[in-house]
Design a protein around this motif. Structure first.
Motif, PDB file in Angstrom:
ATOM      1  N   GLU A  52       0.844  -1.196   0.000  1.00  0.00           N
ATOM      2  CA  GLU A  52       0.000   0.000   0.000  1.00  0.00           C
ATOM      3  C   GLU A  52       0.884   1.253   0.000  1.00  0.00           C
ATOM      4  O   GLU A  52       1.932   1.277   0.636  1.00  0.00           O
ATOM      5  N   MET A  53       0.439   2.277  -0.731  1.00  0.00           N
ATOM      6  CA  MET A  53       1.241   3.505  -0.807  1.00  0.00           C
ATOM      7  C   MET A  53       0.982   4.360   0.436  1.00  0.00           C
ATOM      8  O   MET A  53      -0.165   4.477   0.866  1.00  0.00           O
ATOM      9  N   LYS A  54       2.042   4.911   0.974  1.00  0.00           N
ATOM     10  CA  LYS A  54       1.901   5.687   2.206  1.00  0.00           C
ATOM     11  C   LYS A  54       2.196   7.155   1.959  1.00  0.00           C
ATOM     12  O   LYS A  54       2.620   7.872   2.850  1.00  0.00           O
ATOM     13  N   GLN A 103       9.422  10.524   4.745  1.00  0.00           N
ATOM     14  CA  GLN A 103       8.967   9.171   5.107  1.00  0.00           C
ATOM     15  C   GLN A 103       9.541   8.093   4.171  1.00  0.00           C
ATOM     16  O   GLN A 103       9.097   6.945   4.217  1.00  0.00           O
ATOM     17  N   LYS A 127      11.584   9.843   9.024  1.00  0.00           N
ATOM     18  CA  LYS A 127      12.274   8.553   9.138  1.00  0.00           C
ATOM     19  C   LYS A 127      13.737   8.683   8.730  1.00  0.00           C
ATOM     20  O   LYS A 127      14.523   7.787   8.951  1.00  0.00           O
ATOM     21  N   GLU A 136      -1.023  18.703   6.470  1.00  0.00           N
ATOM     22  CA  GLU A 136      -0.831  17.243   6.607  1.00  0.00           C
ATOM     23  C   GLU A 136      -1.218  16.488   5.344  1.00  0.00           C
ATOM     24  O   GLU A 136      -0.847  15.323   5.173  1.00  0.00           O
ATOM     25  N   GLU A 137      -1.964  17.144   4.469  1.00  0.00           N
ATOM     26  CA  GLU A 137      -2.355  16.489   3.222  1.00  0.00           C
ATOM     27  C   GLU A 137      -1.254  16.577   2.162  1.00  0.00           C
ATOM     28  O   GLU A 137      -1.429  16.083   1.051  1.00  0.00           O
ATOM     29  N   MET A 165       1.333  14.948   1.907  1.00  0.00           N
ATOM     30  CA  MET A 165       1.795  13.628   1.446  1.00  0.00           C
ATOM     31  C   MET A 165       0.880  13.039   0.366  1.00  0.00           C
ATOM     32  O   MET A 165       1.278  12.147  -0.356  1.00  0.00           O
ATOM     33  N   ASN A 166      -0.320  13.578   0.269  1.00  0.00           N
ATOM     34  CA  ASN A 166      -1.215  13.121  -0.799  1.00  0.00           C
ATOM     35  C   ASN A 166      -1.309  14.112  -1.947  1.00  0.00           C
ATOM     36  O   ASN A 166      -2.019  13.870  -2.924  1.00  0.00           O
ATOM     37  N   PRO A 189      -4.333   5.352  -2.313  1.00  0.00           N
ATOM     38  CA  PRO A 189      -3.193   4.651  -1.697  1.00  0.00           C
ATOM     39  C   PRO A 189      -3.286   3.134  -1.751  1.00  0.00           C
ATOM     40  O   PRO A 189      -2.267   2.463  -1.764  1.00  0.00           O
ATOM     41  N   THR A 190      -4.507   2.583  -1.756  1.00  0.00           N
ATOM     42  CA  THR A 190      -4.603   1.123  -1.760  1.00  0.00           C
ATOM     43  C   THR A 190      -4.770   0.564  -3.161  1.00  0.00           C
ATOM     44  O   THR A 190      -4.828  -0.642  -3.344  1.00  0.00           O
ATOM     45  N   GLN A 191      -4.832   1.452  -4.150  1.00  0.00           N
ATOM     46  CA  GLN A 191      -5.103   0.958  -5.496  1.00  0.00           C
ATOM     47  C   GLN A 191      -4.040   1.384  -6.509  1.00  0.00           C
ATOM     48  O   GLN A 191      -3.298   0.563  -7.022  1.00  0.00           O
ATOM     49  N   ARG A 192      -3.969   2.667  -6.812  1.00  0.00           N
ATOM     50  CA  ARG A 192      -3.003   3.077  -7.826  1.00  0.00           C
ATOM     51  C   ARG A 192      -2.715   4.575  -7.769  1.00  0.00           C
ATOM     52  O   ARG A 192      -3.481   5.356  -7.210  1.00  0.00           O
ATOM     53  N   VAL A 214      -0.912  -0.974  -7.049  1.00  0.00           N
ATOM     54  CA  VAL A 214      -0.498  -1.680  -5.828  1.00  0.00           C
ATOM     55  C   VAL A 214      -0.771  -3.170  -6.018  1.00  0.00           C
ATOM     56  O   VAL A 214      -1.894  -3.559  -6.330  1.00  0.00           O
ATOM     57  N   GLN A 217       7.155   3.562  13.155  1.00  0.00           N
ATOM     58  CA  GLN A 217       7.265   4.908  12.606  1.00  0.00           C
ATOM     59  C   GLN A 217       8.710   5.329  12.405  1.00  0.00           C
ATOM     60  O   GLN A 217       8.990   6.252  11.660  1.00  0.00           O
ATOM     61  N   ALA A 218       9.605   4.650  13.130  1.00  0.00           N
ATOM     62  CA  ALA A 218      10.940   5.211  13.286  1.00  0.00           C
ATOM     63  C   ALA A 218      11.876   4.985  12.103  1.00  0.00           C
ATOM     64  O   ALA A 218      12.827   5.724  11.937  1.00  0.00           O
ATOM     65  N   GLY A 219      11.626   3.994  11.283  1.00  0.00           N
ATOM     66  CA  GLY A 219      12.547   3.747  10.184  1.00  0.00           C
ATOM     67  C   GLY A 219      13.738   2.924  10.623  1.00  0.00           C
ATOM     68  O   GLY A 219      13.738   2.304  11.680  1.00  0.00           O
ATOM     69  N   ARG A 228      15.237   8.959  19.847  1.00  0.00           N
ATOM     70  CA  ARG A 228      14.331   9.116  18.709  1.00  0.00           C
ATOM     71  C   ARG A 228      13.002   8.384  18.979  1.00  0.00           C
ATOM     72  O   ARG A 228      11.927   8.892  18.671  1.00  0.00           O
ATOM     73  N   ARG A 286      -5.955  11.308  12.442  1.00  0.00           N
ATOM     74  CA  ARG A 286      -5.300  10.850  11.224  1.00  0.00           C
ATOM     75  C   ARG A 286      -4.569   9.541  11.465  1.00  0.00           C
ATOM     76  O   ARG A 286      -4.115   9.283  12.578  1.00  0.00           O
ATOM     77  N   HIS A 302       0.117   6.111   9.952  1.00  0.00           N
ATOM     78  CA  HIS A 302       0.928   5.546   8.883  1.00  0.00           C
ATOM     79  C   HIS A 302       0.813   6.344   7.591  1.00  0.00           C
ATOM     80  O   HIS A 302       1.806   6.664   6.959  1.00  0.00           O
ATOM     81  N   THR A 303      -0.428   6.629   7.189  1.00  0.00           N
ATOM     82  CA  THR A 303      -0.625   7.323   5.917  1.00  0.00           C
ATOM     83  C   THR A 303      -0.928   8.803   6.124  1.00  0.00           C
ATOM     84  O   THR A 303      -0.974   9.555   5.161  1.00  0.00           O
ATOM     85  N   TYR A 334      -7.409  -8.068 -12.554  1.00  0.00           N
ATOM     86  CA  TYR A 334      -7.190  -7.245 -11.352  1.00  0.00           C
ATOM     87  C   TYR A 334      -7.637  -5.824 -11.640  1.00  0.00           C
ATOM     88  O   TYR A 334      -7.503  -5.337 -12.770  1.00  0.00           O
ATOM     89  N   PRO A 372     -10.097  -1.558  -3.609  1.00  0.00           N
ATOM     90  CA  PRO A 372      -9.598  -0.740  -2.482  1.00  0.00           C
ATOM     91  C   PRO A 372     -10.623  -0.617  -1.363  1.00  0.00           C
ATOM     92  O   PRO A 372     -11.058   0.485  -1.014  1.00  0.00           O
ATOM     93  N   GLU A 385      -3.797  -3.677   6.711  1.00  0.00           N
ATOM     94  CA  GLU A 385      -2.590  -2.833   6.673  1.00  0.00           C
ATOM     95  C   GLU A 385      -2.432  -2.110   8.012  1.00  0.00           C
ATOM     96  O   GLU A 385      -1.329  -1.983   8.535  1.00  0.00           O
TER      97      GLU A 385
END
Lengths: 647, 310
Positions: free
Chosen positions: A42-44, A50, A143, A227-228, A230-231, A246-249, A295, B38-40, B47, B79, B82-83, B165, B260, B268
């Motif tokens: 999945e895309m993050k 990150q 990270k 915060e958006e 990343m998208n 993120p879960t598809q493409r 994905v 989260q830390a990598g 950290r 939020r 992770h994402t 798919y 999805p 996940e």
């Protein structure tokens, strides 16, 4: 009865929809000039801070530009300027890097550029400095802060202060009055020059500037999207993001503001013979209009889509290996060759190993523990596992210095591995002798626990090790864990031994040697908790040395120490098998920086029925199944009609 | 009835509290340290402490649990760790694809299962009954992954009947949902037929059925007007209580066919120790179960006039 009628009508509608689906095919909708690729999870998002795992790194390095990038074709790896105009000028003391930036590089148009009504502005050195600072901002959950931590003057104080500063996801400036101390080591000399002052020599500094973490984006994007971000990424790179789930493409379209960037004209030896490698030399990038990234968490659908021509390239899944590769020749099967599919093999810059807890009383501390580690290293039948568990897609490693590093010693032989020509009986004899010499009574030795993750593959690996060690009388038992539990057990010093791998972040052996440096003990990367003052002294000495004979000597001595102490069972490095369809040119595997999208060209003429239209459904098996089903139903109906019902 | 519904809704509050407490406990006792995820790669203790502070997992347990309750009340779980997407948005986005697959599949599966069950009951003990039961048992015995793997390989890849798919919103996406829908139906049909057959058989042996037959009521009328109607209590129980699971998605099918939906999102989240998403998912699932169990009771009274809700 009306209920039944309605139910039947509903069934008929659904059946019609199902039948309508038959024989249609999605790939025809993709225009030529579209690269179709995939990511394995999945895309993050697209936040460069990150970019720590494979999927995010792939997205980030393809979408953003960094100051430097890996030369696409040359191996061993070398860097070339990307947003930088040239390689940095380094002061004599090796502490100051002056980086000239290209002029006229513009960000892609985006609504975040409010004042210019969405027109992307020119990128300047202050953008680079801002992105580097954001990488150290605790509120961004970075990270990758380790690439600068402890290296740039004033950066650690900035990172510490950011923890106390007020959290603001839209922060587009780091002002002293808001609690962020100025960072002396990051100086914006002018719009096109950045100067970085280091605390100590950091020979890997230029390498880390090519990592996804060091990507450049406009501060307006942070201020606008918060915060958006990343998208809703914005970059100077070759693409704009036009669709994202993120879960598809994710779908990228060419960035019309992209700088003049040309396909390289020179590659590695042998590339001249591959027209798909250098055929586009000198062409302007990107070589495609669109990129569709799907994905694929499961490998079967990915593999079937590749076979059906819906993906332009694919790795070879373990379970499909025999269907693609001839086991006797390790090359493509004739049916794959007949379709023009190409196979490329690239060794990954990594080490797969079994790690010991060096503080453990049984396998870590003392002479007997060292003998046990060495005996285990000898007894594990790596050749059997290579053949039966890895499809022979791994290469042997003797120590920590891979062949790509200038410090690699081709004559180095790890004495705790099976020697060429040595029989299994002889190597087991050596292992037993080691134990006997050290006075280890294996009958009294408690069973060693190995942390094994919950997967069939990990279980298979463990069972092989268990069988091998039984041959020298050492008992080993599994301790089943999740990856996270294993990490926590390592941190607490509870794990005795575990299997793991380390992939290089940059092509310098320091990235591997740090895994044995005492101060990096858990939760740091020295998960073995190896404490050897001699090693630490050499590591600190070598850490500030540029590549050269002095550093090479130190690296080799360090390798000798960890091999003598047998901190790890050095096992393998994987070979990446990549398949590409004949209509795809320009793909080159790179596990350090998978920046491939802009170099890939999809040849619409060669695409043929691989992507141009609907495949014809094969109705024969359907007819067979339908006839069988109808016959069965017919028999049942006929029996029903002739059967006398009794209530 | 209104008083009954209100009372049942009030009973739902301690149930929800219990579920939130259990979820919280499981996450903090059994689950790992989310800061680790989260830390990598390159970690230090400092950290990790920073990240725990950022996530709020270093706060006292009671504070964290009260925050969870506040989020449950407002259905705002913040939020994803992770994402970084809003959890509410993730759940709502995933619900559409999950329902697009699950609703027609569930409907078709139920209709087919009932039809086969009634047929079995009508011709109990004969070749028809035995054949359907054997096929149903065989269907249950095959692992669910086999249906997916072989279905995808043969029907989509080898025979080119369906896309391998992908997903698009309906109606254009019907082509992508067809094969997953068929597999879903095949996966559930065996056990459904067995269950409904048992229900129908019990009903068909009642005296009133024999009386109706003796009075000359045709088989059709006996089956649909008497047997099916009187079997509705267990049928309703099974159908209505299954509805929340439809919304929550089917992990394997979604994963293999690239849908999805919520199944993917949740797995996940669990793998990544993404507590905000896990919380949102658990609370949503619990609320749906409570609501649909109340709905089941209300429907009992509607179907069977002998049942009074007090």
């Amino acid at each position: 009865m009306p209920h039944l009628r309605r139910a039947l009508i509903a069934c008929a509608v659904l059946a019609a929809a199902t039948l309508a689906a038959c024989g249609t095919e999605s790939r025809g909708s993709l225009a030529s000039g579209t690269l179709r690729t995939y990511v394995p999870s999945e895309m993050k998002g697209f936040d460069p801070t990150q970019a720590g795992e494979e999927t995010t790194t792939t997205l980030v390095v393809n979408f953003y530009d960094q100051l430097y990038e890996f030369d696409y074709l040359r191996r061993p790896f070398v860097l070339t300027p990307c947003l930088a105009a040239a390689m940095p000028t380094v002061s004599e003391d090796g502490l100051t890097y002056t980086i000239p930036l290209r002029r006229g590089i513009r960000f892609a148009d985006d609504p975040c550029f409010v004042t210019s009504r969405g027109v992307g502005r020119e990128m300047t050195a202050s953008d680079v400095a801002f992105c580097f600072l954001r990488l150290m901002d605790a509120h961004a959950h970075p990270k990758g802060s380790w690439i600068f931590a402890g290296q740039i003057e004033g950066i650690d104080a900035f990172a510490k202060a950011s923890e106390a500063a007020k959290k603001d996801p839209r922060r587009a400036e780091y002002r002293p009055e808001e609690g962020y101390p100025p960072v002396r080591g990051l100086e914006v000399v002018d719009d096109y020059t950045l100067r970085v002052r280091l605390v100590k020599r950091y020979p890997q500094f230029v390498w880390v500037l090519a990592m996804g973490y060091a990507s450049v984006y406009p501060r307006e994007a942070i201020a606008f999207y918060g915060e958006e971000f990343m998208n809703h990424p914005v970059s100077t790179g070759p693409y704009r993001l036009v669709e994202y789930n993120p879960t598809q493409r994710a779908v990228f379209a060419r960035n019309v503001n992209y700088r003049e960037d040309l396909y390289p004209s020179a590659g590695s030896p042998g590339d001249e013979a591959k027209p798909w490698r250098l055929g586009d030399a000198g062409r302007r990038l990107p070589l495609n209009e669109r990129v569709v990234v799907t994905v694929h968490v499961e490998t079967q659908p990915m593999w079937l889509k590749f076979l059906g021509g819906e993906l332009d390239r694919a790795g070879v899944p373990k379970d499909s290996f025999d269907a693609a590769i001839d086991p006797s020749t390790r090359e493509l099967r004739p049916d794959m060759l007949a379709r023009g599919i190409r196979l490329e093999k690239d060794e990954k810059l990594e080490v797969i190993y079994d790690c010991f807890n060096m503080q453990d009383p049984v396998v870590g501390q003392g002479e007997q523990a060292r003998a046990i580690r060495r005996a285990i290293s000898l007894a594990i039948d790596l050749e059997w596992a290579r053949k039966h568990l890895y499809n022979e897609r791994v290469a042997d490693v003797q120590g920590i210095l891979c062949a790509e590093f200038p410090e690699f010693d081709p004559t180095f032989v790890n004495p705790w591995k099976r020697r060429p020509g040595e029989s299994r009986a002889e190597v087991l004899g050596r292992a037993r002798q080691l134990l006997a010499d050290a006075g280890v009574d294996v009958k009294r030795l408690p069973a060693i626990k190995q942390d094994v993750q919950e997967s069939t593959t990990d279980r298979q690996f463990f069972l092989a090790v268990q069988r091998d060690l039984a041959e020298i009388g050492i008992r080993i038992e599994p301790h089943t864990v999740t990856w996270q539990e294993m990490q926590e057990r390592i941190d607490r010093g509870e794990a005795q031994t575990w299997g793991i791998s380390w992939g290089a972040d940059y092509p310098d052996a320091q990235n591997f040697l740090q895994l044995f440096y005492g101060p990096n003990k858990p939760p740091g990367p020295n998960s073995a908790n190896y404490q050897n003052p001699a090693f630490d002294r050499m590591y600190e000495e070598a850490a500030v040395l540029e590549p050269g004979p002095e550093r090479t000597a130190l690296y080799r001595k360090m390798q000798q120490l960890v091999v003598d102490d047998c901190v790890w069972v050095f096992k393998y490095r994987r070979t990446q098998y990549t398949l590409t369809h004949p209509w795809l040119s320009g793909y080159r595997y790179n596990d350090l920086s998978p920046r491939t999208f802009k170099y890939c060209r999809v040849d619409a003429a060669a695409l043929g029925d691989g992507g141009s239209g609907a495949r014809k459904p094969n109705l024969v098996p359907v007819a067979v199944v339908a006839v069988a089903a109808l016959a069965l139903v017919g028999a049942m109906v006929s029996v029903a009609f002739t059967t006398k019902r009794g209530w | 009835m209104t008083a009954y519904v209100i009372r049942r809704l009030l009973y739902g509050i301690p149930i929800l509290l219990g579920i939130t407490f259990l979820t919280f406990l499981l996450f903090h006792v059994v689950g790992g340290d989310p800061a680790r995820m989260q830390a990598g790669k390159m970690l230090t203790e400092a950290r990790l402490a920073e990240i725990r502070h950022e996530l709020g997992t270093d706060r006292p347990m009671l504070d964290q649990y009260l925050e969870f309750l506040r989020q449950t009340l407002t259905f705002d779980f913040g939020r994803s760790w992770h994402t970084h997407r809003p959890v509410r948005e993730m759940l709502l986005d995933g619900m559409g694809p999950s329902l697009a697959l699950a609703v027609p599949a569930f409907f078709l599966e139920t209709v087919l299962a009932l039809a086969f069950a009634l047929w079995c009951a009508l011709y109990r003990g004969t070749f028809v009954d035995r054949t359907i039961v054997v096929l149903a048992v065989a269907g249950i015995s095959v692992p669910s992954l086999s249906y997916i793997v072989f279905g995808q390989y043969y029907a989509a890849h080898s025979w080119s009947l369906f896309p391998v798919y992908g997903y698009e919103p309906l109606p254009a996406g019907a082509v992508f949902l067809a094969l997953p829908l068929i597999i879903w139906v095949l996966l559930g049909l065996g056990s459904e037929v067995r269950f409904y057959r048992a229900v129908a058989l019990e009903e068909i042996q009642q005296d009133y059925v024999r009386t109706a037959a003796a009075k000359g009521v045709p088989a059709r009328g006996i089956l649909f007007r008497h047997v099916l109607k009187n079997s509705m209590i267990p049928v309703l129980t099974r159908v209505v209580i299954s509805i929340p699971t439809l919304i929550l998605g089917s992990l394997l099918i979604e994963r293999f066919f690239g849908i999805p939906g919520l199944g993917n999102v949740t797995v996940e989240a669990v793998n990544a120790s993404d507590f905000p998403v896990v919380k949102g998912f658990v609370v949503m699932g619990s609320v749906l179960y409570i609501l649909f169990s109340i709905l089941t009771d209300v429907l009992y009274a509607w179907v069977d006039p002998r049942i009074k809700l007090r």
